[in-house]
Each structure stands twice: as C-alpha cells, then as structure tokens.
Design a protein around this motif. Structure first.
Motif, PDB file in Angstrom:
ATOM      1  N   LEU A 383       0.694  -1.293   0.215  1.00  0.00           N
ATOM      2  CA  LEU A 383      -0.135  -0.025   0.007  1.00  0.00           C
ATOM      3  C   LEU A 383       0.965   1.288   0.012  1.00  0.00           C
ATOM      4  O   LEU A 383       1.906   1.314   0.728  1.00  0.00           O
ATOM      5  CB  LEU A 383      -1.045  -0.029   1.154  1.00  0.00           C
ATOM      6  N   LYS A 384       0.557   2.183  -0.786  1.00  0.00           N
ATOM      7  CA  LYS A 384       1.215   3.443  -0.697  1.00  0.00           C
ATOM      8  C   LYS A 384       0.431   4.268   0.062  1.00  0.00           C
ATOM      9  O   LYS A 384      -0.888   4.600  -0.173  1.00  0.00           O
ATOM     10  CB  LYS A 384       1.008   4.238  -2.174  1.00  0.00           C
ATOM     11  N   LEU A 385       1.161   4.694   1.231  1.00  0.00           N
ATOM     12  CA  LEU A 385       0.241   5.522   2.498  1.00  0.00           C
ATOM     13  C   LEU A 385       0.929   6.920   2.654  1.00  0.00           C
ATOM     14  O   LEU A 385       2.200   7.005   2.636  1.00  0.00           O
ATOM     15  CB  LEU A 385       0.172   4.501   3.514  1.00  0.00           C
ATOM     16  N   ASP A 386       0.243   7.865   2.843  1.00  0.00           N
ATOM     17  CA  ASP A 386       0.570   9.171   3.392  1.00  0.00           C
ATOM     18  C   ASP A 386      -0.062   9.621   4.810  1.00  0.00           C
ATOM     19  O   ASP A 386      -1.231   9.982   4.945  1.00  0.00           O
ATOM     20  CB  ASP A 386       0.244  10.427   2.663  1.00  0.00           C
ATOM     21  N   LYS A 387       0.845   9.226   5.926  1.00  0.00           N
ATOM     22  CA  LYS A 387       0.247   9.281   7.084  1.00  0.00           C
ATOM     23  C   LYS A 387      -0.258  10.707   7.478  1.00  0.00           C
ATOM     24  O   LYS A 387      -1.230  10.778   8.490  1.00  0.00           O
ATOM     25  CB  LYS A 387       1.113   8.727   8.336  1.00  0.00           C
ATOM     26  N   SER A 388       0.511  11.848   7.107  1.00  0.00           N
ATOM     27  CA  SER A 388       0.012  12.909   7.348  1.00  0.00           C
ATOM     28  C   SER A 388      -1.300  13.395   7.199  1.00  0.00           C
ATOM     29  O   SER A 388      -1.657  14.364   7.645  1.00  0.00           O
ATOM     30  CB  SER A 388       1.076  13.988   6.734  1.00  0.00           C
ATOM     31  N   ARG A 389      -1.951  12.766   6.135  1.00  0.00           N
ATOM     32  CA  ARG A 389      -3.370  13.138   5.890  1.00  0.00           C
ATOM     33  C   ARG A 389      -4.174  13.015   7.038  1.00  0.00           C
ATOM     34  O   ARG A 389      -5.330  13.469   7.278  1.00  0.00           O
ATOM     35  CB  ARG A 389      -3.640  12.238   4.731  1.00  0.00           C
ATOM     36  N   ASN A 390      -3.724  12.036   8.000  1.00  0.00           N
ATOM     37  CA  ASN A 390      -4.541  11.844   9.340  1.00  0.00           C
ATOM     38  C   ASN A 390      -3.771  12.704  10.432  1.00  0.00           C
ATOM     39  O   ASN A 390      -4.192  12.313  11.634  1.00  0.00           O
ATOM     40  CB  ASN A 390      -4.527  10.403   9.641  1.00  0.00           C
ATOM     41  N   ASP A 391      -3.210  13.577  10.290  1.00  0.00           N
ATOM     42  CA  ASP A 391      -2.427  14.182  11.429  1.00  0.00           C
ATOM     43  C   ASP A 391      -3.488  15.135  11.890  1.00  0.00           C
ATOM     44  O   ASP A 391      -3.131  15.445  13.445  1.00  0.00           O
ATOM     45  CB  ASP A 391      -1.224  15.316  10.903  1.00  0.00           C
ATOM     46  N   ILE A 417      -3.399   0.976  12.502  1.00  0.00           N
ATOM     47  CA  ILE A 417      -3.570   2.501  12.750  1.00  0.00           C
ATOM     48  C   ILE A 417      -2.002   3.062  12.918  1.00  0.00           C
ATOM     49  O   ILE A 417      -1.928   4.249  12.385  1.00  0.00           O
ATOM     50  CB  ILE A 417      -4.176   2.490  14.159  1.00  0.00           C
ATOM     51  N   LYS A 418      -1.310   2.500  13.475  1.00  0.00           N
ATOM     52  CA  LYS A 418       0.133   3.088  13.629  1.00  0.00           C
ATOM     53  C   LYS A 418       0.671   3.232  12.217  1.00  0.00           C
ATOM     54  O   LYS A 418       1.580   4.245  12.037  1.00  0.00           O
ATOM     55  CB  LYS A 418       0.910   2.255  14.327  1.00  0.00           C
ATOM     56  N   ASN A 419       0.361   2.542  11.173  1.00  0.00           N
ATOM     57  CA  ASN A 419       0.864   2.843   9.720  1.00  0.00           C
ATOM     58  C   ASN A 419       0.120   3.852   9.117  1.00  0.00           C
ATOM     59  O   ASN A 419       0.740   4.126   8.026  1.00  0.00           O
ATOM     60  CB  ASN A 419       0.861   1.510   9.013  1.00  0.00           C
ATOM     61  N   VAL A 420      -0.971   4.157   9.424  1.00  0.00           N
ATOM     62  CA  VAL A 420      -1.669   5.296   8.738  1.00  0.00           C
ATOM     63  C   VAL A 420      -1.893   6.587   9.397  1.00  0.00           C
ATOM     64  O   VAL A 420      -2.661   7.494   9.173  1.00  0.00           O
ATOM     65  CB  VAL A 420      -3.239   4.720   8.259  1.00  0.00           C
ATOM     66  N   CYS A 421      -1.589   6.476  10.862  1.00  0.00           N
ATOM     67  CA  CYS A 421      -1.495   7.776  11.757  1.00  0.00           C
ATOM     68  C   CYS A 421      -0.482   8.061  12.499  1.00  0.00           C
ATOM     69  O   CYS A 421       0.210   7.064  12.880  1.00  0.00           O
ATOM     70  CB  CYS A 421      -2.605   7.459  12.718  1.00  0.00           C
ATOM     71  N   SER A 505     -10.867   1.171   8.660  1.00  0.00           N
ATOM     72  CA  SER A 505     -10.585   1.123   7.113  1.00  0.00           C
ATOM     73  C   SER A 505     -10.787   2.450   6.635  1.00  0.00           C
ATOM     74  O   SER A 505     -10.322   3.093   5.487  1.00  0.00           O
ATOM     75  CB  SER A 505     -11.514   0.177   6.542  1.00  0.00           C
ATOM     76  N   GLU A 506     -11.614   3.414   7.221  1.00  0.00           N
ATOM     77  CA  GLU A 506     -11.726   4.978   6.949  1.00  0.00           C
ATOM     78  C   GLU A 506     -10.374   5.580   7.177  1.00  0.00           C
ATOM     79  O   GLU A 506      -9.998   6.405   6.139  1.00  0.00           O
ATOM     80  CB  GLU A 506     -12.828   5.549   7.762  1.00  0.00           C
ATOM     81  N   LEU A 507      -9.727   5.273   8.226  1.00  0.00           N
ATOM     82  CA  LEU A 507      -8.364   5.994   8.465  1.00  0.00           C
ATOM     83  C   LEU A 507      -7.196   5.330   7.358  1.00  0.00           C
ATOM     84  O   LEU A 507      -6.510   6.157   6.864  1.00  0.00           O
ATOM     85  CB  LEU A 507      -7.823   5.661   9.863  1.00  0.00           C
ATOM     86  N   VAL A 508      -7.576   4.241   6.998  1.00  0.00           N
ATOM     87  CA  VAL A 508      -6.329   3.657   6.012  1.00  0.00           C
ATOM     88  C   VAL A 508      -6.839   4.370   4.680  1.00  0.00           C
ATOM     89  O   VAL A 508      -5.873   4.874   3.906  1.00  0.00           O
ATOM     90  CB  VAL A 508      -6.991   2.186   5.740  1.00  0.00           C
TER      91      VAL A 508
END
Length: 535
Positions: A383-391, A417-421, A505-508
């Motif tokens: 998965l390509k993820l940008d955690k900062s979008r959930n900052d 959660i720790k990988n997307v936030c 899954s919303e946070l993802v």
C-alpha cells in the motif's frame, strides 16, 4: 416517557448492595431501560414459537398456555445438551470476582446487574425446579419456583447484558456468564418474549438478506451513492461487481456500513482499498449482511443466518470469503462456525492474491478479517500511504468485545492504525485488549427507547476515552465493529463531547495514495483537511 437524564444525574450511582431480599423483590421495569417487545409477525416470519401481543409495563404479559412447562422443558433440554450450562449452574460460589467487571453494574449500581446476580436469577430456578435440595428446602438451598414475576426478572435483566464476556475473564472457575444469558434468552424466546430490535433484524435478514430489509436494488444503489462521494472527494471512479460468479473472493460486511453514519465511511474505505490493490472480488445483494442477530435470539437461529453467507459463497463459486469490520459476526465465525455449519470444505484455504500469505487461522472457516488482510498488505509494502493526511486525528482504539476477547484480534488493528496515523494513544491497560469495556449497547440493545441503559452501560468505556482525551488530546475513537460505530457516537456526545468515531478502514483510505487521484484536500467525510489541521 423515559426522562433524558443529564450526565451529572447519571453519575449519581449507588454501588451499595440492597437489602437481603433482592432475589424476591419485584422487578421495577423502568422506561429508558428496556426495548419494545417483538412484533408477533416478526416471530412468525422465522417460525419461532408463541407470537403474541404484550407490553413490559403491563401487569399481565399474556404468557402462552402451558408457559411454565414450556420454559422448564426447554431448560431441561439445554441442561442435557450443553454440558457447560449444567456446570455453570452448579459451580458458582458467589465470590463476586465478576461483580465490578460489568459495565452495566458500574453504570447502574443495580445489584441484579452483577453478573453473578444476573445468573443467579436463572440459577435459583435451576435449584428450585431441578435439584433435590432445592425442591425440598427451597430458599434455604438457594432455590425458588418459576413464577410470572420470575419471568419478568429474567427478561428485564437478560436484556441488560451485552454478552460481552468481560465477566468471564475474571471468574476463577471459568464460568461464562454470557453463555447463561444466551440460554436465558433462548428460553424466553420459547415464550415469545424477544425484543423487536433483535427480532425484526432477524426476520429481515432471514427473508431478505440484511438487518434493514434493504432490497437488492436498494443495497446496490446505496453503495453506488458512496461511489459518487469517492469520486467527488478522491477523483477516482470505482466500479465494483455484484453477484458475479467466478470472482475469487466474496466480500460481506454489516449492512450498517451501507447506510449509517459513520459506517458509510468505513465502507468507502473498503472500496478504495480493493480498487487500489486490484482485488478480484464481488458483493452479494442476497447475503448482504455479515452481522448475525440470530446469535442474540437462539443458537439455532444464529446457525441459520450464518449459513446464508456460505450458501452464497457456494452459489457464486468463489474461493474464499473476506469479512468486514463487524463484531458478533466474528464471534460466531470464530467460535461457532465449525459446530454450526462447518467445515466449509467446498472453499479453499484463504491465500492473499496480493502477498501470497496463507491465512492458516482460517483453514476451517475459509473467512478472513479485513483488518488482518490489511495488516498483511501493509507488512508486505503493498500500500502507498501518506500518514500525514490523518495528522488532524489523535486516535485511540476501542477493542470491540467479540473480535478482541472472542477471537484475539488485538495487534492487527493497532498495527494498521500506527501505519496510517502519526498520533496513536492507548487507553488504560485494564480497559483495553482482553479486558476491554463493552460499548454498552451490543447484543441488540442499541435502540433509541433504551437510551438510559445505553448511556449507563457505555459509561466505563467513555470514562477511559475521557482519560486519553484529557491527557493526550485524543479526538478520535477507532474500532472494527458496526454496532460500535452505530452507538458510540451518542455515547461520546453524552459523556465525552468532541470525540469522533471511525472505522479503521476509513483511516486507511484517508492515508491511501491512489493512482490517478486528485490532490486530496478533503477526507472521506468531505471535510477540508487544512481546516481540520488548523482546528
């Protein structure tokens, strides 16, 4: 009408035990602490016995002819059939280790809501009607006879239990009081004494396919509305398939995710994740419900509703099943499926088509939890993820009772959660993981007319959320259960205002970088991320 109490009034809880006659004292059925009775037609729909009109506040409940013999014969059958039930009736020493572990006792102060006392309501009938000592010595041996007043006690308090099993975790004898509630409700159902918040979803699911009774075109249409929202916020058009034979995977999720806020954002998360990885899956508009309210009615009804998922998987010819963020579905699948309907030998042992991981824990059930599936994708860098979008989110995680205590799904949601936030905080250790507090409204008790009970039952969980809100500034309560997403917003608004509730899954999906997406200026709820950051 039930009075809408203020939180300050609700906190005036007296935990001192009542007088010595608590078992004989007539039950006081209070508005706001019970749900409407089942409509007779909804009982008829599924072939259950003794449908009739009655009201909890009436003196006469119109019990069917021969009600006592029906109840006692049903109890005798279950004592013979379930060895655990007989043991649980015999071995309790009333040590009280479970007493302060129940969210309903902590929230209400009612001694009959101590798990030991709630079970004693039925256990005393067992002693009085089925043991020699109780038949001869009566109350001296802890026994009593079955009367209409006892039926009222059983009904009132067995529907003040969410079957969460927190009490069983602390019992030195391993008594599973939730199993006593399950059988107690089965016996009440023999007399037609269910609540409509359970019975109507059971009827709808059995006849139509989901709890809400959404027809196939409505179910499909609701999902298509969410596809429009994804396109507006993300810039990508997703085109899932429905009832497609030959797909590799059948995906099932609670119908609450299809129509209810905030569950709809969880469903949008599923859609985006599957599009991102190119998953070969299909939805069913016939097995359009992963939840199993039959589990709150009888084990036989739970078996009937569980099988519909597998019958649809067989009809569509899929290889295995992927399940969404649901609570009781996973307890039924994990603990009961093999006894009910399994093993599902017509399906294949699940293997992720993206990572090649074989989910050996699903070898018999052939069904994988979405959070486990997502955690595996993240672990293998798929998965390509940008955690900062959930900052703008400071997140804590509510361990839903059934996935946590019942199936041990503890690390996977935290890993996701720790990988997307970037901001994750745990509640106190005696309120999470195996010791998690219930949302206070599970097992079919999440009805609006039951609001005082819901708020009292949700108080221990809310109190733990308040702790991390005050200490860390937490503003989001994540979970993996549709009932949690339905009931926790009201509980948070009441006890801890300002806390949003979200599926994992919303946070993802918020963090997911999708090919061809627009510049992501909003989250799935259509909120401007920049404004949320400033706020």
């Amino acid at each position: 009408m039930a009075k809408n109490l203020k939180p300050q009034e609700m906190l005036r809880i007296d935990l001192n035990p009542s007088g010595p006659g608590w078992l004989e004292e007539p039950v006081k059925i209070k508005p706001g602490m019970f749900c409407h009775p089942a409509k007779p037609q909804k009982i008829i729909d599924v072939g259950m016995p003794n449908p009739h009109e009655w009201a909890p506040t009436n003196e006469d409940w119109n019990l069917p002819e021969g009600w006592k013999e029906t109840f006692l014969e049903g109890m005798r059958e279950r004592l013979d059939k379930h060895r655990s039930f007989k043991i649980f009736m015999d071995i309790c020493v009333r040590c009280g280790a479970c007493a302060d572990k129940c969210h309903f006792f902590l929230g209400s102060g009612d001694p009959r809501n101590m798990p030991v006392a709630r079970a004693e309501l039925l256990r005393s009938v067992y002693r009085g009607e089925f043991t020699k000592a109780g038949q001869i010595l009566g109350r001296l041996a802890g026994g009593r006879k079955l009367t209409p007043e006892v039926i009222k006690q059983l009904w009132y308090y067995f529907f003040q239990c969410t079957e969460c099993r927190r009490c069983s975790l602390f019992c030195p004898y391993g008594i599973d009081t939730a199993e006593i509630t399950i059988i107690g409700r089965e016996l009440l159902n023999l007399l037609g004494l269910n609540i409509n918040w359970i019975q109507e979803p059971v009827s709808n699911c059995y006849r139509i396919g989901n709890h809400l009774g959404l027809q196939p075109h409505t179910y499909k249409g609701n999902i298509e509305f969410l596809l429009d929202d994804i396109e507006a916020n993300v810039g990508i058009r997703i085109n899932p398939t429905f009832n497609r034979k030959g797909a590799e995977i059948l995906f099932v999720t609670p119908s609450g995710d299809v129509f209810a806020d905030p569950g709809i954002y969880t469903l949008m998360g599923y859609l985006m994740l599957f599009e991102h990885i190119g998953l070969d899956y299909t939805w069913s508009t016939y097995a359009s419900e992963s939840g199993n309210f039959g589990f709150f009615t009888s084990l036989e009804m739970a078996k009937r509703l569980n099988y519909k998922i597998y019958a649809e998987a067989k009809r569509l010819g899929v290889k295995w099943i992927l399940g969404g963020e649901c609570g009781h579905m996973w307890r039924v699948i994990h603990q009961y499926m093999d006894t009910f309907n399994g093993p599902a030998d017509f399906l294949e042992e699940p293997v992720s088509p993206i990572t090649g991981t074989k989910f050996e824990n699903a070898k018999s059930t052939k069904m994988v939890h979405i959070t486990e599936f997502t955690a595996d994708l993240i672990k293998h860098n798929k998965l390509k993820l940008d955690k900062s979008r959930n900052d703008y989110l400071k997140v804590t995680f509510h361990d839903s009772c059934n996935p946590s205590r019942a199936m041990g799904l503890l690390e996977e949601p935290r890993y996701v959660i720790k990988n997307v936030c970037n901001h994750f905080y745990e509640m106190p250790e005696n309120t999470i993981r195996e010791q998690t507090f219930c949302c206070g409204s599970g097992s079919g008790l999440n009805a609006s007319e039951d609001m005082e009970l819901r708020m009292r039952g949700g108080f221990p969980r809310a109190n733990a959320v308040k702790y991390v809100r005050d200490k860390y500034g937490v503003n989001t309560l994540a979970n993996v259960c549709a009932i949690d997403r339905a009931v926790l917003p009201a509980s948070m608004d009441y006890w801890v205002p300002g806390i949003r509730v979200a599926g994992v899954s919303e946070l993802v999906a918020n963090a997911l970088i999708m090919e061809g997406e627009n510049e992501r200026t909003t989250n799935l709820r259509g909120e401007e991320i920049a404004d949320l950051m400033e706020g």
